[in-house]
Design a protein around this motif. Structure first.
Motif, PDB file in Angstrom:
ATOM      1  N   ASN A  43       0.810  -1.218   0.000  1.00  0.00           N
ATOM      2  CA  ASN A  43       0.000   0.000   0.000  1.00  0.00           C
ATOM      3  C   ASN A  43       0.843   1.268   0.000  1.00  0.00           C
ATOM      4  O   ASN A  43       0.458   2.283  -0.587  1.00  0.00           O
ATOM      5  N   ARG A 247      -7.128   0.066   0.911  1.00  0.00           N
ATOM      6  CA  ARG A 247      -7.060  -0.483  -0.442  1.00  0.00           C
ATOM      7  C   ARG A 247      -8.329  -0.191  -1.247  1.00  0.00           C
ATOM      8  O   ARG A 247      -8.264   0.052  -2.447  1.00  0.00           O
ATOM      9  N   GLY A 249     -10.292   2.368  -0.851  1.00  0.00           N
ATOM     10  CA  GLY A 249     -10.635   3.790  -0.800  1.00  0.00           C
ATOM     11  C   GLY A 249     -11.285   4.218   0.494  1.00  0.00           C
ATOM     12  O   GLY A 249     -11.605   5.404   0.669  1.00  0.00           O
ATOM     13  N   LEU A 323      -3.438   9.170   2.476  1.00  0.00           N
ATOM     14  CA  LEU A 323      -3.273   8.150   1.441  1.00  0.00           C
ATOM     15  C   LEU A 323      -4.498   7.265   1.247  1.00  0.00           C
ATOM     16  O   LEU A 323      -4.638   6.630   0.193  1.00  0.00           O
ATOM     17  N   ARG A 326      -6.232   9.180  -1.235  1.00  0.00           N
ATOM     18  CA  ARG A 326      -5.472   9.046  -2.480  1.00  0.00           C
ATOM     19  C   ARG A 326      -5.838   7.743  -3.187  1.00  0.00           C
ATOM     20  O   ARG A 326      -6.002   7.718  -4.417  1.00  0.00           O
ATOM     21  N   SER A 327      -5.981   6.670  -2.436  1.00  0.00           N
ATOM     22  CA  SER A 327      -6.393   5.394  -3.022  1.00  0.00           C
ATOM     23  C   SER A 327      -7.755   5.526  -3.684  1.00  0.00           C
ATOM     24  O   SER A 327      -7.970   5.041  -4.800  1.00  0.00           O
ATOM     25  N   GLY A 355     -11.470   1.948  -5.080  1.00  0.00           N
ATOM     26  CA  GLY A 355     -10.142   2.416  -4.726  1.00  0.00           C
ATOM     27  C   GLY A 355      -9.105   1.841  -5.669  1.00  0.00           C
ATOM     28  O   GLY A 355      -9.366   1.600  -6.850  1.00  0.00           O
ATOM     29  N   LEU A 356      -7.901   1.613  -5.129  1.00  0.00           N
ATOM     30  CA  LEU A 356      -6.827   1.032  -5.945  1.00  0.00           C
ATOM     31  C   LEU A 356      -6.850  -0.488  -5.829  1.00  0.00           C
ATOM     32  O   LEU A 356      -5.840  -1.148  -5.559  1.00  0.00           O
ATOM     33  N   PHE A 414      -0.275   3.273  -3.051  1.00  0.00           N
ATOM     34  CA  PHE A 414      -1.028   4.529  -3.034  1.00  0.00           C
ATOM     35  C   PHE A 414      -0.142   5.736  -3.330  1.00  0.00           C
ATOM     36  O   PHE A 414      -0.650   6.814  -3.664  1.00  0.00           O
TER      37      PHE A 414
END
Length: 436
Positions: A43, A247, A249, A323, A326-327, A355-356, A414
């Motif tokens: 992450n 992970r 979001g 972060l 950011r994700s 999210g990511l 992230f």
């Protein structure tokens, strides 16, 4: 000749010699964009000074103390910090060495909870088909992915499996209408068939990870199935090994639906992969009930101060640099850009995720969702093309019918920059188009 028993037996692996941010460099000097964070683990990216400093600092204080003899400031502090973030009431943290151990701990917690309440008949766990919860035997029995279970079938079979929350191939005949009610009714039917008094827990990932590549359930799924569980005294176990720590979001996947599980498991992103670590968290009610009778369980490396110290550093980084948001934001952008870059590609059936945590399902015919045959090795060829272009992706196969099906998964750190995200999309799309 190497004396290593490798994870990969069909090819020779390059040797990683350094890593920084979202890049890994091998012994030949080749650089790889880590588009999957390993196995959706990294992450915070590679070479983070704060995480390395936390590990070194803790090793300078204590190295190993047995958890039946001592606690440590690192473990106590981490438990306080992470409990405040969990979607649970009065959480109690049982640290372990990773996701499989966390799931084994959760299953034993559920069993012990019911025994302590005088309901020793509750032995069955209901999971979902096409799921993954770990490779130890209890976790593998809960897992519903047939290719992983097949070699060990004689040792398995204690648990039951409900339909997956898989919108792209939803089993509800009326899809997309009423999918939440249909899933709840299926779970209710299984409970009645098994006998509600025999079921201890229901375990599932908030968003299905490796086995279905970021399959997001319908909006009402989690509230509906949780209500069925509550009504029958069945514990809800949220497997957040992949979805946890930003992970999806949100801090945890269950936050998307405001459902509070009885037990939660974590791993992977808890230390961003820097040291092996994870935990099972019990609600205050579960803990108090179990503590009154005792918990017959333990690992040599449970309650480890090194993992806890790095875990605290991860929380500080996620908070301090925003972060988790950011994700969420970068994940939305990458999914949108992938959709554009792969528009018109005849083999892309679905692009999904939160999210990511992003999945791409590849199919022979998007109109019918017919999968490629496993003999075509589409996933393996896409991953190979990506590696040749300096990109690392994650994958899964066999989800469509137990043998066929091709999934690609993205889960970068992230800390990835906007330019690196653009490169991730470009190389992913090129690798897929080059194969299909």
């Amino acid at each position: 000749m190497s004396h290593i028993f490798p994870r990969v037996l069909d090819r020779v692996l390059p040797t990683a010699v350094s890593a920084q941010g979202v890049w890994i460099t091998d012994a030949e000097g080749r650089r790889y964009l880590d588009g999957s964070g390993g196995a959706i683990v990294m992450n915070l990216g590679h070479g983070d000074p704060a995480l390395v400093e936390a590990a070194v600092g803790q090793l300078a204080r204590t190295q190993y103390v047995h958890p039946t003899m001592f606690t440590t400031d690192a473990v106590e502090t981490y438990a306080d910090e992470v409990a405040a973030l969990l979607p649970m009431d009065d959480a109690r943290i049982y640290p372990v060495s990773g996701g499989s151990e966390a799931v084994e701990t959760a299953l034993k917690l559920a069993r012990t909870y019911h025994v302590a309440r005088g309901e020793g008949s509750r032995t069955i766990v209901i999971a979902r088909r096409t799921s993954y919860h770990g490779n130890t035997l209890g976790a593998l029995d809960a897992s519903g992915k047939e290719p992983l279970r097949r070699p060990y079938t004689p040792w398995l079979g204690r648990f039951l499996h409900a339909p997956p929350a898989y919108e792209y191939r939803c089993e509800n005949p009326g899809h997309p209408q009423g999918c939440d009610r249909w899933h709840a009714a299926e779970l209710e039917r299984m409970l009645q068939q098994a006998g509600p008094e025999s079921v201890a827990a229901f375990i599932a990932e908030p968003v299905v990870g490796a086995t279905l590549a970021a399959a997001v359930p319908c909006e009402g799924y989690w509230p509906a199935v949780a209500e069925v569980c509550r009504r029958h005294g069945v514990l809800v176990i949220a497997d957040e090994v992949m979805t946890g720590f930003g992970r999806s979001g949100r801090w945890f996947g269950m936050d998307h639906w405001d459902v509070r599980p009885d037990i939660l498991t974590a791993g992977k992103g808890s230390t961003s992969g820097y040291v092996p670590f994870g935990f099972a968290a019990a609600s205050g009610d579960v803990f108090d009930t179990v503590a009154a009778q005792g918990f017959v369980h333990g690992f040599t490396w449970s309650h480890n101060a090194l993992g806890a110290a790095v875990g605290s550093a991860v929380i500080r980084r996620l908070r301090g640099d925003g972060l988790v948001d950011r994700s969420r934001d970068l994940g939305e952008r990458v999914r949108k850009d992938l959709t554009t870059a792969l528009d018109g590609c005849p083999a892309v059936g679905d692009i999904r995720g939160l999210g990511l945590m992003i999945g791409i399902e590849l199919v022979r015919d998007p109109a019918t969702k017919e999968p490629f045959q496993r003999a075509d090795r589409v996933t393996e060829r896409v991953l190979s093309a990506a590696r040749e272009a300096g990109l690392l992706l994650y994958s899964s196969t066999g989800h469509a019918d137990g043998a066929n099906g091709d999934l690609i998964m993205l889960g970068p750190p992230f800390v990835m920059t906007d330019d690196e995200a653009g490169l991730l999309v470009e190389r992913t799309a090129a690798a897929i188009r080059s194969v299909v």
